[in-house]
Design a protein around this motif. Structure first.
Motif, PDB file in Angstrom:
ATOM      1  N   LYS A  15       7.516  75.615  26.991  1.00  0.00           N
ATOM      2  CA  LYS A  15       7.466  76.064  28.385  1.00  0.00           C
ATOM      3  C   LYS A  15       7.135  77.549  28.475  1.00  0.00           C
ATOM      4  CE  LYS A  15      10.484  72.581  30.454  1.00  0.00           C
ATOM      5  NZ  LYS A  15      11.704  72.340  31.277  1.00  0.00           N
ATOM      6  N   LYS A  62      16.655  79.892  34.317  1.00  0.00           N
ATOM      7  CA  LYS A  62      17.765  79.221  34.977  1.00  0.00           C
ATOM      8  C   LYS A  62      18.217  77.988  34.202  1.00  0.00           C
ATOM      9  CE  LYS A  62      16.513  80.675  39.677  1.00  0.00           C
ATOM     10  NZ  LYS A  62      16.044  80.205  41.030  1.00  0.00           N
ATOM     11  N   GLU A  63      17.256  77.271  33.619  1.00  0.00           N
ATOM     12  CA  GLU A  63      17.595  76.041  32.898  1.00  0.00           C
ATOM     13  C   GLU A  63      18.281  76.324  31.568  1.00  0.00           C
ATOM     14  OE1 GLU A  63      15.364  71.912  31.402  1.00  0.00           O
ATOM     15  OE2 GLU A  63      14.218  73.575  32.261  1.00  0.00           O
ATOM     16  N   LYS A  67       7.013  81.684  38.346  1.00  0.00           N
ATOM     17  CA  LYS A  67       7.882  80.559  38.713  1.00  0.00           C
ATOM     18  C   LYS A  67       8.344  79.801  37.468  1.00  0.00           C
ATOM     19  CE  LYS A  67       8.094  76.440  41.646  1.00  0.00           C
ATOM     20  NZ  LYS A  67       8.674  75.636  40.558  1.00  0.00           N
ATOM     21  N   MET A  68       7.435  79.572  36.517  1.00  0.00           N
ATOM     22  CA  MET A  68       7.806  78.848  35.305  1.00  0.00           C
ATOM     23  C   MET A  68       8.828  79.640  34.486  1.00  0.00           C
ATOM     24  SD  MET A  68       4.012  77.477  34.234  1.00  0.00           S
ATOM     25  CE  MET A  68       4.582  76.681  32.745  1.00  0.00           C
ATOM     26  N   GLU A 122       2.270  81.363  39.382  1.00  0.00           N
ATOM     27  CA  GLU A 122       2.726  80.152  38.703  1.00  0.00           C
ATOM     28  C   GLU A 122       3.494  80.490  37.431  1.00  0.00           C
ATOM     29  OE1 GLU A 122       0.821  76.233  36.459  1.00  0.00           O
ATOM     30  OE2 GLU A 122      -0.433  77.508  37.734  1.00  0.00           O
ATOM     31  N   ARG A 129      11.006  81.882  35.621  1.00  0.00           N
ATOM     32  CA  ARG A 129      12.297  81.896  36.311  1.00  0.00           C
ATOM     33  C   ARG A 129      13.008  80.561  36.183  1.00  0.00           C
ATOM     34  NH1 ARG A 129      10.778  85.359  41.783  1.00  0.00           N
ATOM     35  NH2 ARG A 129      11.376  87.415  40.930  1.00  0.00           N
ATOM     36  N   ASP A 130      12.263  79.469  36.302  1.00  0.00           N
ATOM     37  CA  ASP A 130      12.877  78.153  36.121  1.00  0.00           C
ATOM     38  C   ASP A 130      13.409  77.985  34.698  1.00  0.00           C
ATOM     39  OD1 ASP A 130      12.214  77.605  38.718  1.00  0.00           O
ATOM     40  OD2 ASP A 130      10.378  76.485  38.216  1.00  0.00           O
ATOM     41  N   LEU A 131      12.662  78.501  33.742  1.00  0.00           N
ATOM     42  CA  LEU A 131      13.102  78.392  32.347  1.00  0.00           C
ATOM     43  C   LEU A 131      14.364  79.198  32.095  1.00  0.00           C
ATOM     44  CD1 LEU A 131      12.441  77.269  29.547  1.00  0.00           C
ATOM     45  CD2 LEU A 131      10.975  79.256  29.160  1.00  0.00           C
ATOM     46  N   ASP A 178       9.621  66.941  25.848  1.00  0.00           N
ATOM     47  CA  ASP A 178      10.591  66.622  26.882  1.00  0.00           C
ATOM     48  C   ASP A 178      11.244  65.266  26.622  1.00  0.00           C
ATOM     49  OD1 ASP A 178      11.808  67.355  29.468  1.00  0.00           O
ATOM     50  OD2 ASP A 178      10.755  65.570  30.198  1.00  0.00           O
TER      51      ASP A 178
END
Length: 585
Positions: A299, A324-325, A317-318, A314, A320-322, A268
């Motif tokens: 990730k 979107k990012e 969620k990880m 969990e 879906r966030d990935l 990161d």
């Protein structure tokens, strides 16, 4: 002159090929005519008579030896043909005939066909076949140290082939390296580590890269004109070194997750620094692209660790966030990981929402997408489905939709039902898969078999309907129904991706080549003749002589009859008749 001579030879060869292709019957009659004309100079009648006399004097032991030798040779040819067919999927004799004899007898030359101009439809189909035979990274691949190596320790078998691991090494070099790695010592070491074949050498190189980052560099910062202070700075950690250790050295998923968290911290930081400098030149842009791939990979693997350790929500969620990012990085196929995790949570509405986005005609398909869509439609009717009731009253609209979805999935990958119905044993999935091949079927069934079992009656519906797909596609290699024709390259690629102890599923099922059946029949026939000749030598001798007499010409039969009649007259001591009387008789 040389070109003229070459052109003349090519033209002469083409004429000969054309003559053998279309005028072989004329050639055959010409040869027969020449033999008939030259029968007197060549003494064909005398030679045939000599051969006939020689064959009549042979003993039964000769026929036993002849048939036994023929049976042995044909049996050896049969064994070799069967071994070659099991290993390479084709007949050795047919391959040699097509490769060497067909061009001489007027077949299509491969070089000329490749150089010739093809139509647009042919070129489109060729491009489609190439894309269908492309090997893809398995989005649900296991951890090499925590899962593949543990399987090797327990069973003593290698679950990964050299070809599969070589493809992974190429992927790592593509995703985790760039041209500016030589500027950072740790990245330069890791660039060499990804090319190492020895696992211990790769792990040692990763530790060496981390040790280099522990060296502290001093930066002189002037505080007052007459004095200086020393500021201590740590070099950035090498994220790719942590990735390699998490993948190959960690023996449990928990250890791998700890290493991936350290890799996330280092990756990161590198990503944020390169993001600020990406517009300063092509070198910085390539470095930012590499850091992006590293961060997405870390990730994604952390989400998979959470899924393995039971923290499914969990993990969802990880993922879906990935997504979107980084919405444009579809090469990792993160949506397939998300589908599997949502099915574990039995969140079928969310699964349907993901399918609505990715099950599009313009996007590449996969077994996960097709069979998950079939599972959702089967779930609506499978608990009340009965084949007897359906045969009496017919299929309802919902049942018809479910059956059509199953047929669509089976057409895309016909190998999956055998694993879902446990007709074939599962193995660990490879790190790379071939879409529509056996490797993709193993990778899908390994993770999704539990989801099909959880839906009541889904496997029963699949068992009753999946074979009906093949009646809709009688010639899958020539024409498809909902997809392109089934690629012919899947068997070869799957044999290289899957371990040798696994029996590769082949579709469509290949029939035994003609020469295997021919040699099997020849071996059986000659062995039977050898056995009969050994048990009944006198009877088989009479039979052999009778067969020889049948195949002899009319003149030879007359000559044999006259000689036998004279021999009988000599044995019975019959006085010869007068010439006129003998003529009348």
């Amino acid at each position: 002159m040389a070109e003229a001579g070459t052109g003349f030879l090519e033209q002469l060869k083409s004429c000969i090929v054309w003559s053998w292709t279309y005028l072989w019957t004329v050639w055959f009659f010409i040869v027969l005519f020449l033999v008939y004309i030259l029968r007197v100079p060549l003494k064909i009648n005398d030679n045939l008579s000599t051969v006939s006399m020689f064959l009549n004097t042979l003993t039964p032991k000769f026929y036993v030896a002849l048939t036994g030798t023929s049976s042995l040779i044909s049996g050896l040819i049969l064994i070799f043909e069967w071994w070659y067919f099991r290993k390479y999927g084709t007949s050795f004799i047919e391959q040699v005939s097509v490769s060497h004899l067909r061009p001489l007898l007027g077949g299509v030359d491969n070089n000329s066909s490749n150089n010739s101009n093809s139509s647009n439809g042919d070129s489109d189909s060729n491009r489609q076949s190439v894309s269908e035979c492309k090997v893809w990274r398995n989005p649900l691949n296991l951890f090499r140290g925590a899962e593949y190596n543990r399987y090797t320790w327990v069973t003593g078998r290698e679950p990964l082939t050299y070809y599969d691991m070589n493809l992974s090494a190429q992927d790592h070099q593509t995703f985790f390296t760039c041209d500016s790695d030589h500027l950072r010592p740790a990245d330069a070491i890791m660039q060499k580590a990804w090319r190492e074949r020895n696992p211990q050498a790769r792990i040692s190189a990763a530790h060496e890269a981390l040790e280099i980052n522990e060296i502290r560099s001093r930066v002189e910062v002037p505080l007052i004109a007459s004095s200086t202070i020393w500021e201590i700075k740590l070099l950035p950690k090498c994220a790719t070194a942590y990735i390699l250790l998490a993948e190959e050295e960690a023996t449990t998923i928990a250890e791998a997750e700890k290493l991936f968290k350290q890799a996330l911290k280092a990756g990161d930081g590198c990503y944020r620094r390169s993001q600020q400098l990406q517009h300063h030149g092509s070198q910085y842009e390539a470095q930012h692209r590499r850091d992006t791939n590293v961060l997405v990979y870390i990730k994604r693997r952390l989400a998979m660790c959470a899924r393995r350790l039971g923290r499914t929500r969990e993990a969802v969620k990880m993922m879906r966030d990935l997504m979107k990012e980084f919405p444009l990085l579809s090469m990792f196929n993160i949506h397939e990981n998300l589908l599997e995790a949502l099915l574990e949570l039995q969140a079928y509405a969310d699964v349907q929402a993901v399918l609505a986005k990715y099950d599009d005609i313009s996007l590449p398909k996969s077994a996960t997408i097709c069979y998950t869509a079939a599972l959702l439609k089967a779930r609506a009717v499978s608990d009340k489905f009965s084949p007897e009731a359906a045969s009496r009253r017919g299929l309802s609209t919902a049942e018809m939709n479910a059956v059509e979805a199953i047929h669509r999935a089976v057409e895309f990958n016909p190998h999956v039902p055998k694993y879902l119905l446990e007709m074939k044993s599962l193995i660990l999935p490879p790190e790379h898969i071939l879409k529509r091949g056996d490797s993709e079927a193993i990778a899908y069934a390994f993770f999704h078999l539990a989801h099909w079992k959880r839906v009541e009656g889904a496997l029963n519906l699949l068992h009753c309907t999946w074979e009906g797909t093949f009646r809709m596609i009688p010639y899958p290699l020539e024409k498809g129904h909902l997809f392109y024709p089934y690629p012919v390259c899947t068997e070869t690629a799957d044999r290289e991706l899957l371990p040798s102890f696994h029996e590769v599923s082949v579709y469509p099922k290949k029939e035994l080549p003609f020469f295997i059946l021919f040699t099997a029949g020849l071996c059986s026939f000659t062995a039977m003749l050898a056995l009969l000749t050994h048990q009944f030598p006198e009877l088989m001798g009479v039979f052999a002589k009778a067969m020889i007499d049948i195949f002899c010409s009319a003149e030879l039969r007359d000559w044999n009859c006259q000689s036998i009649f004279m021999r009988v007259e000599d044995e019975l001591e019959i006085p010869p008749a007068p010439p006129s009387q003998h003529f009348q008789n």
